[in-house]
Design an enzyme around this catalytic site. Structure first.
Site, PDB file in Angstrom:
ATOM      1  N   SER A   1       5.253  34.861   8.242  1.00  0.00           N
ATOM      2  CA  SER A   1       6.943  35.037   8.523  1.00  0.00           C
ATOM      3  C   SER A   1       7.595  33.972   8.939  1.00  0.00           C
ATOM      4  CB  SER A   1       7.059  36.234   9.425  1.00  0.00           C
ATOM      5  OG  SER A   1       6.527  35.951  10.730  1.00  0.00           O
TER       6      SER A   1
ATOM      7  N   HIS B   1      10.386  33.694  15.924  1.00  0.00           N
ATOM      8  CA  HIS B   1      11.114  33.314  14.665  1.00  0.00           C
ATOM      9  C   HIS B   1      12.237  32.267  15.288  1.00  0.00           C
ATOM     10  CE1 HIS B   1       8.762  36.448  13.436  1.00  0.00           C
ATOM     11  NE2 HIS B   1       8.573  35.800  12.399  1.00  0.00           N
TER      12      HIS B   1
ATOM     13  N   ASP C   1      12.598  38.243  20.514  1.00  0.00           N
ATOM     14  CA  ASP C   1      12.186  37.447  19.420  1.00  0.00           C
ATOM     15  C   ASP C   1      12.141  35.780  19.876  1.00  0.00           C
ATOM     16  OD1 ASP C   1      10.865  36.131  17.527  1.00  0.00           O
ATOM     17  OD2 ASP C   1      12.254  36.875  15.588  1.00  0.00           O
TER      18      ASP C   1
END
Ligand code: NAG
Ligand code: NAG
Ligand code: NAG
Ligand code: NAG
Ligand code: NAG
Ligand code: NAG
Length: 424
Positions: free
Chosen positions: A151, A398, A395
């Site tokens: 990802s 990312h 998060d």
């Protein structure tokens, strides 16, 4: 074991976030991978793409305006430097780029500080040219480029799409399995861009318990992941990255033989740590590329080194957060961290492959982003991300878009400009 214990906690905590981030998505393999690839071949109309590529095999270089390469190339390490203020800000916004995923659209999700956009990377001994979508697209005219990884690789290609869409909007020609396999095509430049999902790069099978995934993987060290390998002969640029999935219980197999494990703690199985497993995986994929008989002669293989996460005050699931609003300086980062060890292992395997491969005419390049990104704890979505089911967690893995992740493409442009063969 006791010496390793604190590491393990961090590793496993970092690791587990991916099972939540990624395994909650629909099962990518409900359709067999084989079938997926057939779809992929038919959808993109290889005939027309090939014909178009043929037409552009010997591009008329006279009208291609490319900057000359830096004069003292050998003296400048693009990846050694620091972040300096730059009031030009980002090259796109959430209104000029329509494809920012919700989970990285930090401003839409409530991020208020904007200063983190006002920094640029300054290599110690030279300048990193600012990304230019026209120049980039000229370099890759008639070519196919694939981002192969997890990802975080997807985050990288999403940033590239935003940057390129300022010049031309691509056609979305293939979408499969929740975004994991995507193909875009830029008609004006006959450029094909792909995202090929692969967690480990080598072949891996998840152990099933009572019919559902256990989160435990068997890694097949002598077999690369078919899902990218089948595309490899088509590619002019293959950009590999991996690492975040290696922080979990894994068994290592060669042929049918179990040769080791990571975190299994079984007396009869040789224990390796995650760095060692990562090394085995990169060694295997680079060997595959160097041995590839039907790959294009001009294939440029790029390594994008490990991207650090920045949880502070806890792990992802114990209240860890990342709410900084400006970069760290050179002196503030810790190169003793496991991130740097993973990066160094990747680079060592890369150098080894490059040495062997270059004798056979293979071409390799590196996007060594780890150091620069260790300095950017301010670049993550943190609490400002869109997936409601993760509410309560941050998060810090990312990257916001726009944000420092866009620099991975400034680096990419500079690397392919110098390695790309158009500039002589
Ligand atoms: C693919 O492209 C070729 C050449 O442009 C065209 O003749 C053919 O009809 C296309 N095939 C499909 C299935 O779209
Ligand atoms: C862009 O960000 C602003 C906040 O800066 C937000 O109000 C707006 O909804 C966002 N637009 C889109 C299209 O995401
Ligand atoms: C699998 O299912 C059996 C029978 O329902 C149950 O006893 C067992 O605990 C389950 N195992 C796991 C790991 O969930
Ligand atoms: C190692 O031991 C465990 C339990 O002690 C057993 O389940 C496993 O099959 C053994 N593995 C090998 C390779 O002998
Ligand atoms: C992994 O093992 C190697 C070889 O024993 C060692 O050099 C390295 O420091 C270990 N890494 C970690 C994070 O424990
Ligand atoms: C970041 O979050 C922590 C924990 O919630 C808080 O203590 C700290 O003050 C915050 N820092 C900033 C700059 O907002």
């Amino acid at each position: 074991m006791s010496r390793l214990a604190p590491f393990l906690v961090t590793f496993l905590a970092t690791a587990t976030i991916f099972s939540l981030f990624l395994l909650y998505s629909p099962n990518p393999f409900l359709i067999s991978p084989k079938q997926g690839l057939n779809d992929l071949n038919s959808v993109q109309n290889q005939t027309s793409i090939r014909a178009a590529q043929k037409e552009h095999q010997a591009p008329d270089r006279t009208n291609i305006k490319l900057l000359p390469p830096p004069k003292k190339e050998e003296e400048c390490d693009l990846f050694k430097g620091h972040w300096i203020p730059d009031l030009r800000g980002a090259m796109y916004t959430n209104s000029s780029c329509a494809t920012i995923p919700e989970s990285k659209n930090c401003f839409r999700n409530g991020r208020r500080d904007r200063d983190f956009l006002n920094w640029r990377w300054k290599p110690e001994k030279c300048e990193l040219p600012r990304f230019d979508p026209k120049t980039f697209l000229e370099i890759v005219r008639g070519k196919k480029m694939a981002f192969i990884g997890d990802s975080v690789a997807r985050n990288h290609v999403e940033s590239l799409l935003c940057l390129l869409s300022q010049e031309e909007n691509p056609k979305d020609i293939y979408k499969y399995s929740d975004d994991r396999f995507r193909i875009w095509y830029f008609p004006q430049y006959d450029f094909t861009l792909m995202k090929l999902w692969s967690k480990y790069l080598i072949a891996a099978e998840e152990r099933m318990v009572n019919g559902s995934g256990s989160g435990v993987f068997d890694l097949l060290l002598d077999k690369v992941d078919d899902k990218w390998a089948e595309q490899l002969p088509e590619l002019d640029y293959a950009i590999f990255s991996a690492g975040h999935w290696f922080f979990r219980l894994m068994y290592l197999l060669e042929g049918d033989k179990l040769t080791g494990c990571v975190y299994c703690n079984e007396p009869n199985v040789t224990e390796y740590n995650n760095s060692q497993a990562l090394r085995m995986a990169f060694r295997a994929i680079f060997k595959y590329i160097n041995d590839c008989k039907n790959c294009k002669g001009g294939l440029l293989t790029l390594l994008r080194t490990f991207a650090p996460a920045h949880f502070e005050g806890g792990a992802w699931n114990t209240g860890g957060y990342c709410n900084r609003t400006s970069p760290l300086s050179k002196g503030e980062i810790d190169l003793g961290r496991f991130d740097w060890e993973l990066r160094s292992i990747q680079v060592e395997e890369f150098e080894r492959a490059k040495k062997e491969g270059e004798m056979e005419g293979r071409r390799f390049g590196v996007l060594d982003i780890t150091r620069a990104m260790l300095m950017r704890p301010d670049g993550h979505p943190g609490v400002h991300w869109g997936n409601k089911w993760m509410k309560g967690y941050n998060d810090c893995v990312h990257w916001c878009m726009p944000g420092p992740v866009d620099y991975w493409n400034h680096f990419l442009m500079e690397i392919i400009r110098n390695e790309g063969g158009l500039v002589s």
